[in-house]
Scaffold this active site. Structure first.
Site, PDB file in Angstrom:
ATOM      1  N   ASP A  37       0.847  -1.188   0.000  1.00 47.00           N
ATOM      2  CA  ASP A  37       0.000   0.000   0.000  1.00 47.00           C
ATOM      3  C   ASP A  37       0.881   1.235   0.000  1.00 47.00           C
ATOM      4  O   ASP A  37       2.015   1.193   0.488  1.00 47.00           O
ATOM      5  CB  ASP A  37      -0.918   0.003   1.230  1.00 47.00           C
ATOM      6  CG  ASP A  37      -2.139   0.890   1.044  1.00 47.00           C
ATOM      7  OD1 ASP A  37      -3.186   0.371   0.610  1.00 47.00           O
ATOM      8  OD2 ASP A  37      -2.040   2.102   1.323  1.00 47.00           O
ATOM      9  N   ASP A  64       4.729   2.489  -3.900  1.00 52.54           N
ATOM     10  CA  ASP A  64       4.111   3.374  -4.883  1.00 52.54           C
ATOM     11  C   ASP A  64       4.047   2.576  -6.177  1.00 52.54           C
ATOM     12  O   ASP A  64       5.078   2.323  -6.810  1.00 52.54           O
ATOM     13  CB  ASP A  64       4.962   4.633  -5.054  1.00 52.54           C
ATOM     14  CG  ASP A  64       4.437   5.555  -6.149  1.00 52.54           C
ATOM     15  OD1 ASP A  64       3.443   5.212  -6.818  1.00 52.54           O
ATOM     16  OD2 ASP A  64       5.045   6.634  -6.339  1.00 52.54           O
ATOM     17  N   VAL A  65       2.851   2.176  -6.578  1.00 55.62           N
ATOM     18  CA  VAL A  65       2.734   1.265  -7.724  1.00 55.62           C
ATOM     19  C   VAL A  65       3.145   1.917  -9.034  1.00 55.62           C
ATOM     20  O   VAL A  65       3.379   1.212 -10.029  1.00 55.62           O
ATOM     21  CB  VAL A  65       1.302   0.694  -7.849  1.00 55.62           C
ATOM     22  CG1 VAL A  65       0.933  -0.125  -6.627  1.00 55.62           C
ATOM     23  CG2 VAL A  65       0.286   1.801  -8.099  1.00 55.62           C
ATOM     24  N   SER A 144     -12.685  -2.462 -13.959  1.00 56.10           N
ATOM     25  CA  SER A 144     -13.960  -1.937 -13.458  1.00 56.10           C
ATOM     26  C   SER A 144     -14.968  -1.976 -14.580  1.00 56.10           C
ATOM     27  O   SER A 144     -14.607  -1.886 -15.763  1.00 56.10           O
ATOM     28  CB  SER A 144     -13.796  -0.497 -12.966  1.00 56.10           C
ATOM     29  OG  SER A 144     -15.050   0.113 -12.737  1.00 56.10           O
ATOM     30  N   TYR A 157     -10.604   7.601 -15.239  1.00 61.06           N
ATOM     31  CA  TYR A 157     -10.785   6.291 -14.619  1.00 61.06           C
ATOM     32  C   TYR A 157     -11.266   5.260 -15.637  1.00 61.06           C
ATOM     33  O   TYR A 157     -10.754   4.132 -15.697  1.00 61.06           O
ATOM     34  CB  TYR A 157     -11.790   6.427 -13.476  1.00 61.06           C
ATOM     35  CG  TYR A 157     -12.006   5.195 -12.635  1.00 61.06           C
ATOM     36  CD1 TYR A 157     -11.116   4.859 -11.614  1.00 61.06           C
ATOM     37  CD2 TYR A 157     -13.114   4.378 -12.824  1.00 61.06           C
ATOM     38  CE1 TYR A 157     -11.325   3.749 -10.820  1.00 61.06           C
ATOM     39  CE2 TYR A 157     -13.332   3.265 -12.038  1.00 61.06           C
ATOM     40  CZ  TYR A 157     -12.437   2.954 -11.044  1.00 61.06           C
ATOM     41  OH  TYR A 157     -12.643   1.842 -10.253  1.00 61.06           O
ATOM     42  N   LYS A 161      -9.205   1.918 -16.724  1.00 60.50           N
ATOM     43  CA  LYS A 161      -9.768   0.589 -16.494  1.00 60.50           C
ATOM     44  C   LYS A 161      -9.979  -0.165 -17.808  1.00 60.50           C
ATOM     45  O   LYS A 161      -9.854  -1.405 -17.841  1.00 60.50           O
ATOM     46  CB  LYS A 161     -11.078   0.704 -15.718  1.00 60.50           C
ATOM     47  CG  LYS A 161     -10.893   1.158 -14.266  1.00 60.50           C
ATOM     48  CD  LYS A 161      -9.947   0.245 -13.496  1.00 60.50           C
ATOM     49  CE  LYS A 161     -10.015   0.469 -11.999  1.00 60.50           C
ATOM     50  NZ  LYS A 161      -9.075  -0.403 -11.250  1.00 60.50           N
TER      51      LYS A 161
END
Length: 249
Positions: A37, A64-65, A144, A157, A161
């Site tokens: 996380d 940090d992805v 999503s 977003y 996705k």
């Protein structure tokens, strides 16, 4: 159940919400889990919470992805701590909702960076390890339903996705020869802190569009992730599973 007995999984964005539910399901199924996380302290707290709740062990990690160095270090942590990497779930995400007219370039870039760049970095780092293992591995990307239908106020977003779906299908073709499977989940309206913060009229209008008549629970996404992570889905790769209660089907 022991569907993941002795295996090691990494889940990003897992200090809360859907990610934490996936971690709980994996631990209960026997997996050793690394909870990653952006908030390392919360990741550690979540990992401590998981200890003793299932057959598997757990560890927390700050990550940090959107950083390749962080993602590579995350994979190295799992391998050094637990001896390998069998499952990687790209779950981390943020929202920066606004109409296109009001959305700044920074808001667009932030969402693309965390969701799409993060999923690509995670998929690449995980596959580099999994392809060298006799048993391969399973990568699960959280997309999503917004990536299928597009939602007003979420051009960033929805684009991210949708991109995760393309990434999933392309990566599946690249690494399938090494028995590395890459699949995606498209959740619909799921009852989390983020969705429950929506104005009541908007929340209720979305529920009315769901044939099953209710929002989903994080645990219901977790069970699908468990299915994709386990040998129960051993002949599935490049698949996108909608978990929406029938909404937008």
């Amino acid at each position: 159940m022991s569907l993941l007995q002795g295996r090691t999984a990494i889940i990003t964005g897992a200090a809360q919400g859907i990610g934490l539910s996936i971690a709980e399901a994996f631990t209960a199924a026997g997996a050793n889990v690394v909870i990653a996380d952006i908030d390392g302290a919360r990741a550690d707290t979540a990992a401590t919470h998981l200890k003793g709740t299932g057959a598997g062990d757990s560890a927390g990690a700050a990550c940090d992805v959107s950083s390749a160095d962080d993602m590579n270090a995350l994979v190295e942590l799992a391998v050094s701590r637990f001896g390998g990497l069998d499952v990687f779930v790209n779950n981390a995400g943020i929202t920066r909702d606004a109409t296109m007219r009001k959305m700044s370039e920074e808001m667009f870039d932030q969402v693309i960076s965390v969701h799409l760049r993060g999923a690509w970095l995670g998929t690449r780092a995980a596959a580099n390890v999994m392809r060298e293992q006799p048993g391969g591995g399973s990568i699960v990307n959280i997309s999503s339903i917004s990536g299928k239908v597009g939602l007003a106020g979420q051009t960033n977003y929805s684009a991210a996705k949708a991109g995760i779906v393309g990434l999933t299908k392309a990566a599946a073709k690249e690494v399938g020869f090494a028995n590395v499977r890459v699949n995606a989940i498209q959740p619909g309206l799921i009852r989390t802190a983020m969705t429950e913060a929506l104005p009541n009229d908007i929340y209720e209008s979305r529920v009315k569009d769901i044939p099953l008549g209710r929002a989903g629970e994080p645990s219901e996404i977790a069970q699908v992730a468990l299915f994709l992570a386990s040998d129960m889905s051993s002949y599935m790769t490049g698949a996108v599973l909608e978990v929406t209660g029938g909404r937008h089907t």
